[in-house]
Write an enzyme that holds these catalytic residues in place. Structure first.
Site, PDB file in Angstrom:
ATOM      1  N   TRP A 102       3.801  -4.972   0.510  1.00  0.00           N
ATOM      2  CA  TRP A 102       2.843  -5.017   1.632  1.00  0.00           C
ATOM      3  C   TRP A 102       1.962  -3.793   1.611  1.00  0.00           C
ATOM      4  O   TRP A 102       0.749  -3.889   1.856  1.00  0.00           O
ATOM      5  CB  TRP A 102       3.590  -5.177   2.962  1.00  0.00           C
ATOM      6  CG  TRP A 102       4.402  -6.432   2.981  1.00  0.00           C
ATOM      7  CD1 TRP A 102       5.759  -6.530   3.015  1.00  0.00           C
ATOM      8  CD2 TRP A 102       3.909  -7.782   2.898  1.00  0.00           C
ATOM      9  NE1 TRP A 102       6.136  -7.847   2.975  1.00  0.00           N
ATOM     10  CE2 TRP A 102       5.026  -8.635   2.907  1.00  0.00           C
ATOM     11  CE3 TRP A 102       2.629  -8.341   2.828  1.00  0.00           C
ATOM     12  CZ2 TRP A 102       4.916 -10.029   2.842  1.00  0.00           C
ATOM     13  CZ3 TRP A 102       2.513  -9.723   2.758  1.00  0.00           C
ATOM     14  CH2 TRP A 102       3.649 -10.544   2.768  1.00  0.00           C
ATOM     15  N   ASP A 172       1.674   0.044   9.323  1.00  0.00           N
ATOM     16  CA  ASP A 172       2.120  -1.345   9.413  1.00  0.00           C
ATOM     17  C   ASP A 172       3.565  -1.294   9.912  1.00  0.00           C
ATOM     18  O   ASP A 172       4.462  -0.814   9.204  1.00  0.00           O
ATOM     19  CB  ASP A 172       2.040  -1.966   8.014  1.00  0.00           C
ATOM     20  CG  ASP A 172       2.542  -3.412   7.977  1.00  0.00           C
ATOM     21  OD1 ASP A 172       3.118  -3.875   8.970  1.00  0.00           O
ATOM     22  OD2 ASP A 172       2.358  -4.048   6.913  1.00  0.00           O
ATOM     23  N   LYS A 196       8.935 -11.137  13.716  1.00  0.00           N
ATOM     24  CA  LYS A 196      10.238 -10.523  13.416  1.00  0.00           C
ATOM     25  C   LYS A 196      10.856 -10.035  14.728  1.00  0.00           C
ATOM     26  O   LYS A 196      11.754 -10.677  15.243  1.00  0.00           O
ATOM     27  CB  LYS A 196      10.058  -9.404  12.406  1.00  0.00           C
ATOM     28  CG  LYS A 196       9.418  -9.927  11.108  1.00  0.00           C
ATOM     29  CD  LYS A 196       8.862  -8.830  10.254  1.00  0.00           C
ATOM     30  CE  LYS A 196       7.853  -9.268   9.223  1.00  0.00           C
ATOM     31  NZ  LYS A 196       8.298 -10.248   8.255  1.00  0.00           N
TER      32      LYS A 196
HETATM   33  N1  PMP Z   1       3.566  -6.255   6.395  1.00  0.00           N
HETATM   34  C1  PMP Z   1       4.905  -6.331   6.391  1.00  0.00           C
HETATM   35  C2  PMP Z   1       5.696  -5.053   6.452  1.00  0.00           C
HETATM   36  C3  PMP Z   1       5.534  -7.574   6.358  1.00  0.00           C
HETATM   37  O1  PMP Z   1       6.870  -7.656   6.342  1.00  0.00           O
HETATM   38  C4  PMP Z   1       4.748  -8.748   6.326  1.00  0.00           C
HETATM   39  C5  PMP Z   1       5.355 -10.138   6.318  1.00  0.00           C
HETATM   40  N2  PMP Z   1       6.640 -10.281   5.972  1.00  0.00           N
HETATM   41  C6  PMP Z   1       3.353  -8.612   6.293  1.00  0.00           C
HETATM   42  C7  PMP Z   1       2.799  -7.368   6.359  1.00  0.00           C
HETATM   43  C8  PMP Z   1       2.468  -9.814   6.256  1.00  0.00           C
HETATM   44  O2  PMP Z   1       2.472 -10.351   7.526  1.00  0.00           O
HETATM   45  P1  PMP Z   1       1.796 -11.739   7.914  1.00  0.00           P
HETATM   46  O3  PMP Z   1       2.541 -12.808   7.202  1.00  0.00           O
HETATM   47  O4  PMP Z   1       1.962 -11.755   9.408  1.00  0.00           O
HETATM   48  O5  PMP Z   1       0.356 -11.661   7.509  1.00  0.00           O
END
Ligand code: PMP
Length: 361
Positions: A102, A172, A196
Site C-alpha cells: 500500500w 494511511d 476494518k
Molecule cells: N491502505 C491499506 C493500509 C490497506 O490495508 C488497504 C486495503 N486493504 C488500502 C490502503 C486500500 O484500501 P481500499 O480498498 O479501501 O482502497
C-alpha cells in the site's frame, strides 16, 4: 445461527451488538417508517446520523477543532491520488517510506503528480520490519511526508512516528485507526478505508488540518478537492449513507460499550499478546515480523512448509476460523484481529493451533 470467527484483513468482523442494532433498525429507523438505506441524505433523520458519526469520531479520537473530518468514497486507494493533488502544491515534492504494497502504491501514484523521494524501504526483507529513519535524510522542502502506519499485508506497525518538524505528516491508517489512542495533532492528514475498524466498505474517512485545505492543483477534479467536501459537510453529492450509519454505530459501541480507545488498546494488546506468545513458543508456527515492529491488528505466520500451511488453513476453516490464508503475494497465514474480534476468538484459535501442532509438528 452459526457465526464464524472471521480473521479477514478487510472487510472484516463487526461487533455483534452493531449488527443487532442495524437489524433492529432495518425496517423502521427510529419511527420514521423507512430504513437508513432508503432515506434522503438531506432528511433531518439522516442529518442526525452523519452529525453523530462526526461528533462521535471527534470525541473518541480527540480530534482537535482545527481539523476537518470528511466522509468520502473511493476507498483509501483514491487517497493515493487525492493527497498529492491537494497537498503537492508548493514545491511539488513529497517524501515516502516504503513499507509494503500500500505504501508503494501511494508513492507510485504521487509520483505521477510531482517529485517523490523514497527516504527508506524495507523491501530488501519482504517488508518484515519498519526501517530506521534518519531525519537528516528528509527533504527540507517536501510538501508532505507519507507513511503507511500499519502494513496490513506484512503485519508491521510504527512504534514511533517520524519527526518531520513543520512538514505535514500524512498517514494511511486504514488498518489501525481506532485500535488505540493516536495523537492527531502530530499529523497533517490521516486517511482510512472504513472496512476494518470503522465499519463497512464504501466509506473513506479523512481527517485533515484545516490549513491544508484549499490549495489543490489546478487540474484537480472537483470531487477530488478536499475543499469541495469540507465546504459542504461531506454532502456535496450523495454520501455513502449506510456506511456512515454503520460507522456511527461502531463509534457508539466503541465509546459506550468498550469505553474508549485506551480500553480498546488494552483489549487489542491482550489479543495480540496471546497470539504472539503462542507463536514465540511454537515448534511449528513462526511469526514473520521483527518483534519490535509487530502489528496489533495483522499477525502473519508460517509453518515453513506450503503444504502444511494449506492443510492448516483448510482445517481451521472447517472449525469456523475463516480467512486465515495469507495475502496472495506472501503466502502462509495471516490472522487479522481488528477491534471487533473478541478475545475468545483468539483464545480458541490458539487452542486450535496448539492441537494442530501436536498432530503435525
Ligand atoms: N491502505 C491499506 C493500509 C490497506 O490495508 C488497504 C486495503 N486493504 C488500502 C490502503 C486500500 O484500501 P481500499 O480498498 O479501501 O482502497
Amino acid at each position: 445461527m452459526k457465526r464464524v470467527y472471521n480473521f479477514s484483513a478487510g472487510p472484516s468482523m463487526l461487533p455483534e451488538a452493531v449488527l443487532r442494532r442495524a437489524a433492529d433498525e432495518m425496517l423502521d429507523y427510529k419511527g420514521c417508517g423507512q430504513s437508513v438505506m432508503e432515506m434522503s441524505h438531506r432528511s433531518s433523520e439522516y442529518e442526525g446520523i452523519i452529525n453523530s458519526a462526526e461528533s462521535l469520531l471527534r470525541e473518541v479520537m480527540g480530534i482537535p477543532c482545527s481539523y476537518k473530518v470528511l466522509f468520502l468514497q473511493g476507498g483509501a486507494a483514491t487517497q493515493f491520488a487525492m493527497v498529492p493533488l491537494n497537498l503537492m502544491n508548493k514545491n511539488k515534492k513529497a517524501d515516502f517510506v516504503v513499507t509494503g504494497q500500500w505504501a508503494t502504491k501511494a508513492w507510485k501514484e504521487a509520483s505521477r503528480y510531482g517529485e517523490t523521494k523514497v527516504i527508506a524501504s524495507s523491501k530488501d526483507k519482504t517488508f518484515t520490519y519498519i526501517p530506521e529513519l534518519d531525519p537528516s535524510s528528509f527533504s527540507r522542502d517536501a510538501d508532505y511526508f507519507h507513511i503507511c502506519m500499519n502494513n496490513t499485508i506484512y503485519g508491521t506497525t510504527y512504534q514511533d512516528l517520524p519527526q518531520t518538524g513543520d512538514i505535514p505528516l500524512v498517514a494511511d491508517v486504514s488498518s489501525c485507526i481506532l485500535s488505540a489512542p493516536l495523537d492527531v495533532s502530530r499529523f497533517g492528514l490521516l486517511y482510512a478505508g472504513a472496512q476494518k475498524n470503522m465499519g463497512i466498505a464504501g466509506l473513506t474517512t479523512v481527517i485533515i488540518r484545516e490549513d491544508l485545505i484549499g490549495s489543490a492543483m489546478e487540474i484537480t477534479p472537483t470531487m477530488l478537492d478536499y475543499k469541495t467536501h469540507a465546504d459542504n459537510g461531506s454532502m456535496y453529492n450523495t454520501p455513502p449513507c449506510y456506511s456512515i450509519y454503520i460507522c456511527m454505530l461502531v463509534l457508539d459501541w466503541l465509546k459506550n460499550t468498550v469505553g474508549g480507545l485506551s480500553e480498546m488498546e488494552k483489549i487489542n494488546r491482550k489479543k495480540a499478546g496471546i497470539l504472539y506468545d503462542f507463536l514465540d513458543h511454537s515448534r511449528l508456527f513462526h511469526g514473520t515480523v521483527v518483534p519490535k515492529d509487530r502489528s496489533l491488528m495483522n499477525v502473519p505466520f508460517v509453518t515453513g512448509n506450503a503444504e502444511t500451511d494449506a492443510k492448516f488453513v483448510s482445517e481451521a476453516k472447517a472449525e469456523g476460523f475463516v480467512n486465515l490464508k495469507g495475502h496472495r503475494t506472501v503466502g502462509g497465514m495471516r490472522a487479522s484481529i481488528y477491534n471487533a474480534m473478541p478475545v475468545e476468538g483468539v483464545e480458541k484459535l490458539v487452542a486450535f493451533m496448539a492441537e494442530f501442532e501436536r498432530k503435525n509438528a
